[in-house]
Motif scaffolding. Sequence first.
Motif, short mmCIF file in Angstrom:
data_model
loop_
_atom_site.label_atom_id
_atom_site.label_comp_id
_atom_site.label_asym_id
_atom_site.label_seq_id
_atom_site.Cartn_x
_atom_site.Cartn_y
_atom_site.Cartn_z
N TYR A 150 0.98 -1.12 -0.01
CA TYR A 150 0.02 0.10 0.00
C TYR A 150 0.96 1.17 -0.05
O TYR A 150 2.06 1.27 0.35
N ASN A 151 0.16 2.39 -0.41
CA ASN A 151 0.85 3.57 -0.46
C ASN A 151 0.03 4.51 0.39
O ASN A 151 -1.12 4.13 1.00
N GLU A 152 0.24 5.52 0.84
CA GLU A 152 -0.46 6.73 1.46
C GLU A 152 -0.88 8.00 0.72
O GLU A 152 -0.16 8.20 -0.10
N ASP A 153 -2.24 8.41 0.64
CA ASP A 153 -2.43 9.50 0.09
C ASP A 153 -2.01 10.70 0.74
O ASP A 153 -1.29 10.65 2.02
N ALA A 154 -2.46 11.99 0.43
CA ALA A 154 -2.11 13.27 0.92
C ALA A 154 -2.38 13.68 2.36
O ALA A 154 -1.87 14.38 3.04
N GLN A 155 -3.34 12.67 2.86
CA GLN A 155 -3.88 12.96 4.17
C GLN A 155 -3.40 11.74 5.18
O GLN A 155 -3.70 11.61 6.51
N GLY A 156 -2.82 10.80 4.29
CA GLY A 156 -2.04 9.40 5.31
C GLY A 156 -2.91 8.40 5.24
O GLY A 156 -2.66 7.43 5.73
N ALA A 157 -4.10 8.54 4.53
CA ALA A 157 -4.81 7.27 4.26
C ALA A 157 -4.23 6.39 3.38
O ALA A 157 -3.56 6.63 2.38
N LEU A 158 -4.46 4.92 3.66
CA LEU A 158 -3.91 3.89 2.82
C LEU A 158 -4.72 3.99 1.44
O LEU A 158 -5.88 4.15 1.42
N VAL A 159 -3.72 3.85 0.52
CA VAL A 159 -4.46 3.72 -0.95
C VAL A 159 -3.73 2.44 -1.75
O VAL A 159 -2.44 2.00 -1.37
N PRO A 160 -4.26 1.84 -2.81
CA PRO A 160 -3.51 0.50 -3.05
C PRO A 160 -2.08 0.92 -3.85
O PRO A 160 -1.83 1.98 -4.44
N GLY A 161 -1.45 0.01 -3.58
CA GLY A 161 0.00 -0.09 -4.14
C GLY A 161 0.16 -1.22 -5.18
O GLY A 161 -0.80 -1.26 -6.02
N VAL A 162 0.96 -2.24 -4.99
CA VAL A 162 0.80 -3.66 -5.60
C VAL A 162 -0.44 -4.29 -5.11
O VAL A 162 -1.00 -4.87 -6.01
N ALA A 163 -0.94 -4.17 -4.01
CA ALA A 163 -2.07 -4.70 -3.49
C ALA A 163 -3.19 -3.86 -3.81
O ALA A 163 -3.09 -2.57 -3.66
N THR A 164 -4.23 -4.52 -4.12
CA THR A 164 -5.42 -3.69 -4.42
C THR A 164 -6.62 -3.57 -3.27
O THR A 164 -7.16 -2.65 -3.08
N ASP A 165 -6.52 -4.64 -2.35
CA ASP A 165 -7.23 -4.81 -1.22
C ASP A 165 -6.77 -5.89 -0.45
O ASP A 165 -5.85 -6.51 -0.66
N HIS A 166 -7.64 -6.00 0.91
CA HIS A 166 -7.07 -7.30 1.37
C HIS A 166 -8.25 -7.64 2.17
O HIS A 166 -9.27 -6.88 2.67
N THR A 167 -8.26 -8.85 2.61
CA THR A 167 -9.13 -9.21 3.87
C THR A 167 -8.74 -9.84 5.24
O THR A 167 -7.36 -10.07 5.13
N VAL A 168 -9.41 -9.91 6.17
CA VAL A 168 -8.93 -10.27 7.61
C VAL A 168 -9.55 -11.50 7.96
O VAL A 168 -10.79 -11.30 7.87
N ASP A 228 -11.50 -13.65 10.97
CA ASP A 228 -12.38 -13.67 12.10
C ASP A 228 -11.48 -13.51 13.18
O ASP A 228 -11.75 -12.48 14.26
N ASP A 229 -10.43 -14.09 13.38
CA ASP A 229 -9.54 -13.78 14.52
C ASP A 229 -8.41 -12.76 14.43
O ASP A 229 -7.72 -12.53 15.38
N GLN A 230 -8.51 -12.08 13.38
CA GLN A 230 -7.61 -10.91 13.05
C GLN A 230 -6.24 -11.27 12.94
O GLN A 230 -5.23 -10.31 13.10
N LYS A 231 -6.02 -12.62 12.78
CA LYS A 231 -4.49 -12.89 12.73
C LYS A 231 -4.00 -13.24 11.18
O LYS A 231 -2.91 -13.72 10.81
N THR A 232 -4.99 -13.36 10.28
CA THR A 232 -4.70 -13.70 9.11
C THR A 232 -4.98 -12.60 7.97
O THR A 232 -6.35 -12.29 7.80
N TYR A 233 -3.94 -12.20 7.26
CA TYR A 233 -4.38 -11.12 6.41
C TYR A 233 -4.24 -11.68 4.84
O TYR A 233 -3.00 -12.21 4.88
N THR A 234 -4.96 -11.61 4.02
CA THR A 234 -4.90 -11.95 2.64
C THR A 234 -5.13 -10.82 1.67
O THR A 234 -5.88 -10.44 1.54
N PHE A 235 -3.93 -10.67 0.91
CA PHE A 235 -3.62 -9.34 0.02
C PHE A 235 -3.82 -9.82 -1.31
O PHE A 235 -3.38 -10.73 -1.67
N THR A 236 -4.87 -9.08 -1.95
CA THR A 236 -5.09 -9.24 -3.43
C THR A 236 -3.98 -8.42 -4.35
O THR A 236 -4.14 -7.28 -4.26
#
Length: 537
Positions: free
Chosen positions: A70-88, A90-98
């Motif tokens: 990911y990259n940051e926009d002018a306000q510091g919010a995350l925007v896509p880089g090589v990844a377009t999105d991700h899912t987490v 239920d236990d918040q321990k596995t991130y899957t990036f597309t």
Amino acid sequence: MLKHSLAASAVALLAASPALADNPVPEGVELAEEQSYTFWLLDAIKSMDPQINTDVEGSDILRNLFEGLYNEDAQGALVPGVATDHTVSDDQKTYTFTLREDAQWSNGDPVTAGDFVYAWQRLADPATASEYAWYMELMQIENAAEIIAGDVEPSELGVRAVDDHTLEVTITTPLPYFPQMVVHASTFPVHQATIEEHGDNWTRPENMVGNGAYVLDEHILGERVEMSKSGTYWDAENVVMENLTALTINDVNQALTRYLAGELDRVDIPAGQFPRLKEEYPDQATSTPYSCSYIYMMNVGDKGPEALNDVNVRKALAYAIDRDIIVDRILQGGQEPSYNWTHWATAGFERPDLDWADWSQEERLEKAKELMAEAGYSPDDPLELSLQYNTSEDHKKIAIAASQMLKAIGVNITLSNYEWKVHTDRMQSQDFDLARYAWCGDYNEASTYLDLFTSYSGHNNGEFFNDEYDAVMAESKTAEDPLPMYQEAERILAAEMPIIPIYHYANVDMLSPEIGGIPTENVMQTWYGKDLYRMAE
């Protein structure tokens, strides 16, 4: 943004973001024929290797030559880089990036999930000897601590390529701010075949293969870095700025002179000159909060001076520094005096009550004299210490002022100036008494500061090791609200005083009015050449 809701918010944000970026030029803006941007560096770039670099200025370069998830926009919010999105999970321990399918290396090879796996394993691998290996541990990546300790093979790191365009990351403890952490340069992918072919020489311009919006054309150490627009970058059609040039100039006053002569588009304003320049150039002189803290680190380890083993001596040194003089009379650029470590503008952070921060400077000075007398020192029988700083007229001015302030409590300071690489090498080998140090946040959350003084930190150069501090920071990783732990960590630092807080940064710049796209609302001050453009005069 509340810390406990950040991960879910990031998903929503990225899902709403376009896979392709928009052209950064606002409607109606007339562009200059030549699209080039020249900026200032104080010091030579120690390494162009994302997994080896430790410097803020190096990260500014690497964000243009490489791109992370990911990259940051002018306000510091995350925007896509090589990844377009991700899912987490239920236990918040596995991130899957597309990962996007059109991301390419500068040699035309596709960027794959395996490139991230290789880079992250390489970062954690003791054979790489990266000062940022600990970042994998801070990210709570599964098996990172064991790999860094040499007990487990790097292949066991909790990151895997499900397929070429799906990256799965397993962490041991839910971290609401985890997505923010992947914007750091140490997590950028690297091209395995290039590293294996060229070894340590892979970062030379003729060898480097990157995946960023720019390619490296020239790097003359301590002089200049030249970059040009990459034709293989996935969003090249929306990259307006064709060429980026970084000039290394150790003298900030000389750099300002070259800015005023039109040789630079952006430069730091030297200490004390912001009021004058703001009046003379109101549309060019700017001051905005910047997530960095300036301190003098004390060597409290085995190689440090015996006097610094006494906490009362350390407190006396900290109390004797008049921060208002440094900020109001020397710097004069909107910096804030600091009595703690974490920058005041860090998201979600509130400084705890610290007694000495509320005293008058006269009260601090009297207490400092009292503590030094108890330790057996006075102006007639002074403590001898050295203070080292890296080359900069501003650092020199602050060091001279600090030495005079400490003289009043019976401390004779010998000042030592070293160029950046020598300065940092000496700190890493604990070859110092007091040393000028500054830390800029790797992400906008208090742990980026407070983890630095844990025993497992790769940057705890003063060797402050405290079991209670480690326990508090460990507890913060699993707390629903970590703020009380962060405040307790700050209280421990105030009680043990392994550092002398000096000030919290502001970004005090001269910026050419022809340059558009520089972010000013993001306290991290993260910028990307792909977002910049030069306007016609």
